[in-house]
Design an enzyme around this catalytic site. Structure first.
Site, PDB file in Angstrom:
ATOM      1  N   GLY B 203     -32.117  13.310  -4.540  1.00 56.24           N
ATOM      2  CA  GLY B 203     -31.452  12.224  -3.821  1.00 56.24           C
ATOM      3  C   GLY B 203     -31.593  10.873  -4.484  1.00 56.24           C
ATOM      4  O   GLY B 203     -30.885   9.940  -4.131  1.00 56.24           O
ATOM      5  N   SER B 229     -33.600  22.469 -12.301  1.00 51.47           N
ATOM      6  CA  SER B 229     -32.233  22.855 -11.962  1.00 51.47           C
ATOM      7  C   SER B 229     -31.229  21.996 -12.726  1.00 51.47           C
ATOM      8  O   SER B 229     -31.560  20.964 -13.271  1.00 51.47           O
ATOM      9  CB  SER B 229     -32.013  22.691 -10.459  1.00 51.47           C
ATOM     10  N   SER B 234     -25.480  15.954  -7.866  1.00 50.27           N
ATOM     11  CA  SER B 234     -25.946  14.709  -8.478  1.00 50.27           C
ATOM     12  C   SER B 234     -25.312  14.534  -9.867  1.00 50.27           C
ATOM     13  O   SER B 234     -24.731  15.454 -10.402  1.00 50.27           O
ATOM     14  CB  SER B 234     -27.465  14.747  -8.583  1.00 50.27           C
ATOM     15  N   ASP B 291     -29.080  20.844   3.958  1.00 56.90           N
ATOM     16  CA  ASP B 291     -30.386  20.757   3.324  1.00 56.90           C
ATOM     17  C   ASP B 291     -31.480  21.006   4.356  1.00 56.90           C
ATOM     18  O   ASP B 291     -32.349  20.175   4.570  1.00 56.90           O
ATOM     19  CB  ASP B 291     -30.550  19.333   2.782  1.00 56.90           C
TER      20      ASP B 291
END
Lengths: 525, 525
Positions: B203, B229, B234, B291
């Site tokens: 985030g 990852s 993003s 999430d």
């Protein structure tokens, strides 16, 4: 998918116009725009639209196996799921699976363009529903449209479908869902009016009233084009039983021809593309055995509206092993059906019936077909409960339309006008109209289950009866199943026959007998 | 899938044994048992196990496109999704897609048996979870095992994954889910001890601490095999940024070799089969931007446990646009991580950090890579906030293991031991270790965004910055992105540079500028 606007309801008209605008309004997305040559592949994937691209080439373009792409050709616009291949497909070629070839008629060597799938707000809207938000008509419509145009993945459809179970859905939302389902699929048009229809909620084995109601109503001069489902978790669906007599898979133009000729049909709904969004959502809920009220209502009502129904009778059987356990719940559900009926401008009557035991004697396609023929042929050994329930439904439906009542329905049945009409249906649907009860042969291995004591039958468990029939091979094996000799309230002597099992093999028979030893379907007081 | 039992935790041992019993215990199902000849097809379907059967022949057997069948060959047992073909596959042949060929090495002409997929209780258990029931360890294990063996459809996995969002999950259930995920995937074994690891919750754009923490900790003599990852929503994931320097896709045996040699690695987790059930569930939740806390914890902790981690530092940034909006929520989440850490016998420390603005200056793979190199090379213009945060994480991690503290980490960084270690990593991962900041070229089209008034910077919106970077082409275009010249609290004059945009084309640049005109990322007081 053909979109025909038939409703005079203002709401649907407006919705439809908006939808068209939405399609032409280009959303912003990063452009991928390539012209490719079609190479049909002889592979079918169970309804999915699969395209195959050259592997190395598509990776260069940023497309990977599993991605979805938009395919454009003339007026056609569809979304395909990408598979890749490094030898059978060359760069700038696009392999198409049979489903696309069949639906769109694309031919080898023709050109199509592919683009990235436009972004959609549906996933965001689905999240909002999961958060408990009430969705607007436009929002529900967006999701439903994206389901039908294959823009949403199976996972996304699942999240949305399951929200009808885990989240509250207001009556407005249910109505909006129903309307959206109707307008994104095919809609049947009829030259006749009114168009009657019936629906029984599931859960009661042997409840084959459709095969009696349709010919009776049609014989009374009212059009009743009925589409039914096949069995999903039950031993036989109406379409499975009808298939004992005749073909049940017809396209909409074929159905139109049949109904124009004989006022009715008894077909499998799956062959007509009514409310495809509903089918996609139900497909998700079935394996999980989820039966949420919003989906039950939307699913039934959308299919009825799309099939052109103007007058509808709904039967809600209640009882411990049915879909609706108590009378109170049945009444609540009934009110919801009536409300959605008004929204859709369908004249509707809901009957609440007792459904705590199976109806008729036979459970399984051929056994049920025999029950129906016995009633139509006025045999002495016909199942009186099935007859009585069907007449009640016919009476209410005729009253709703103002074309008769219970008495009239009974006359039609007793005078064998219903039998004659049923034979017309069989003939029109390419079966043998000369068929009689004796022609319907059952599986050769049988076993009698007898009463272990004398007394009055207290309960017959729907769930166990269903399980027994499934273990014997229903609905796949049409001549298997279970015959129930007595109903609740009847008195039996010790040793008297309660059930007769019919099976294709000794193994299935003995397996079922062993199941019976642990799960007693009939309780005697 | 390789199952290696490495934990000494009693619970995992018992669970593993039970699982084996379950596999051998044959459940009842109607038998379909056919021997078929393999015909490999050169098609890839994005990870799905697709088999192709002759159409008419398979219909006779009651198998249709879209069905799933069990495939048995020697010790292998897998579940395939059926496609059908009426010409390219003959009766008694089975076409297999590349995924099966790659995973199992089946060859043309070899024989396999196919059977009906055994019934499983998972759909019933998923329904119970949707009903709000607490699931037992065995029940969760059944579902997770069925996800990994591809026995559940995408829709069923979705219903289960979404339940982590819509239903309460107890700490016991989260622990059980985590353990089940670990034991159904590959588990990495190391000859070294302890095995350190770190994880930052997402985030916050630019938060590339991994590329500083890993070389620093490894230089301190502690093994830290890190898998990260790629970006999902993003502008860049750690793996995307590392890919600027070197290869990131390695199989587990390759990783083992690298870590044995240099004490660490920075690889893409997707190439190793850790906790595959997690990947399947996350894949469902991502498009819906869900999430849920149970998944966040299980997902992170399962991958850490499976990668052999013994000592772990977790960074929870909180702030309006991060995954965790408030400090209170961060604290609650922290407690949950610690509890699951204890269950898994992982030594764990959670840091709660301020995450209301981006970290570092560059957002986008190459821009972030430059930030990292600037810190390692001790450049004057290095991002001090990124350095400080990384040192803090290193300090806490060294303390946790008892091998140092913040001061030690700072020494390693300042003496360029971290830079040397980073170059070792680049070399081991087949990149060019001689790379320096100047070698990292950015996209040619640039645009400066300047302050419209003088004052102190009040906020920098993570969400808008992310959106800007994505519009410029991140993470697909590695040399694009946005450079942030100032941080919150700094004073700027009117006309001073706030942002520099880097794009591959004028269109993307002007599109982003127009987005900026409506969405102001930087507020000045």
């Amino acid at each position: 998918m053909k979109l025909i606007l038939i409703s005079k309801s203002k709401r649907i008209c407006i919705a439809y116009t908006k939808q068209n605008l939405q399609i032409t309004q280009k959303e912003k997305y990063r452009l991928l725009d390539l012209e490719l040559t079609i190479k049909p592949l002889d592979i079918e994937a169970g309804g999915k639209y699969i395209v195959v691209l050259n592997e190395a080439w598509s990776h260069q373009k940023g497309i990977y196996a599993g991605d979805r792409v938009q395919i454009l050709k003339g007026k056609h616009k569809l979304i395909g799921i990408v598979d890749t291949s490094d030898t059978s497909i060359k760069p700038y070629e696009i392999g198409i699976f049979e489903e696309i070839e069949t639906a769109y008629g694309f031919k080898a060597g023709e050109k199509v363009r592919i683009r990235r799938v436009e972004e959609t707000t549906s996933p965001k809207l689905i999240k909002e529903k999961l958060d408990g938000k009430k969705l607007s008509f436009e929002e529900i419509q967006t999701i439903v449209k994206d389901i039908v145009t294959r823009r949403l993945s199976a996972s996304e459809i699942s999240a949305f479908a399951v929200s009808t179970y885990t989240r509250d859905w207001s009556m407005d939302e249910i109505a909006d869902l129903t309307i959206s389902m109707v307008e994104t699929g095919e809609q049947l048009e009829w030259t006749k009016h009114p168009i009657a229809n019936k629906h029984c909620l599931g859960g009661v084995p042997g409840n084959r009233t459709t095969l009696l109601v349709v010919p009776t109503i049609a014989a009374a001069g009212v059009a009743i084009p009925k589409t039914s489902s096949r069995a999903i978790t039950s031993p036989a669906g109406t379409a499975d039983t009808m298939e004992v007599f005749a073909k049940v898979e017809f396209r909409s133009n074929e159905l139109q021809k049949i109904v124009n000729e004989i006022n009715c049909c008894i077909a499998w709904g799956g062959a007509v593309d009514l409310a495809p969004a509903d089918s996609a959502m139900i497909k998700v809920l079935n394996p999980l055995r989820l039966d949420p009220v919003p989906m039950t209502i939307s699913s039934i009502m959308a299919k009825k509206k799309a099939s052109g129904t103007t007058d509808l009778i709904i039967d809600i059987p209640y009882g411990k092993e049915t879909k609706v356990p108590t009378k109170t719940e049945a009444k609540e559900l009934s009110k919801k059906f009536e409300k959605i009926g008004r929204n859709l401008e369908i004249n509707i009557k809901v009957l609440i019936t007792e459904g705590s035991e199976p109806i008729g004697n036979g459970i399984g396609p051929i056994l049920e077909a025999r029950d129906v023929l016995k009633v139509l042929e006025r045999r002495e050994d016909r199942p009186k409960d099935l007859e009585e329930k069907s007449l009640k439904l016919c009476g209410e439906l005729l009253k709703l339309i103002g074309k008769g009542d219970y008495k009239k329905a009974k006359e039609i049945l007793e005078s064998k006008q219903a039998l004659e009409k049923f034979k017309e249906i069989i003939k029109a649907q390419k079966g043998n109209p000369k068929i009689s009860v004796e022609d319907l042969q059952l599986a050769r291995y049988t076993k009698e289950i007898t009463a272990t004591k004398s007394g009055k039958i207290k309960t017959i468990n729907n769930f166990y009866i269903t399980e027994i029939a499934r273990r014997l091979g229903c609905p796949g094996l049409k001549d298997c199943g279970v015959f129930i000799h007595h109903h609740v309230g009847e008195t039996v002597e010790k040793g008297q026959k309660l059930l007769t099992l019919h099976a294709k093999s000794k193994e299935e028979l003995s397996e079922t007998v062993s199941y019976l030893s642990n799960n007693e379907p009939i309780k005697i007081n």
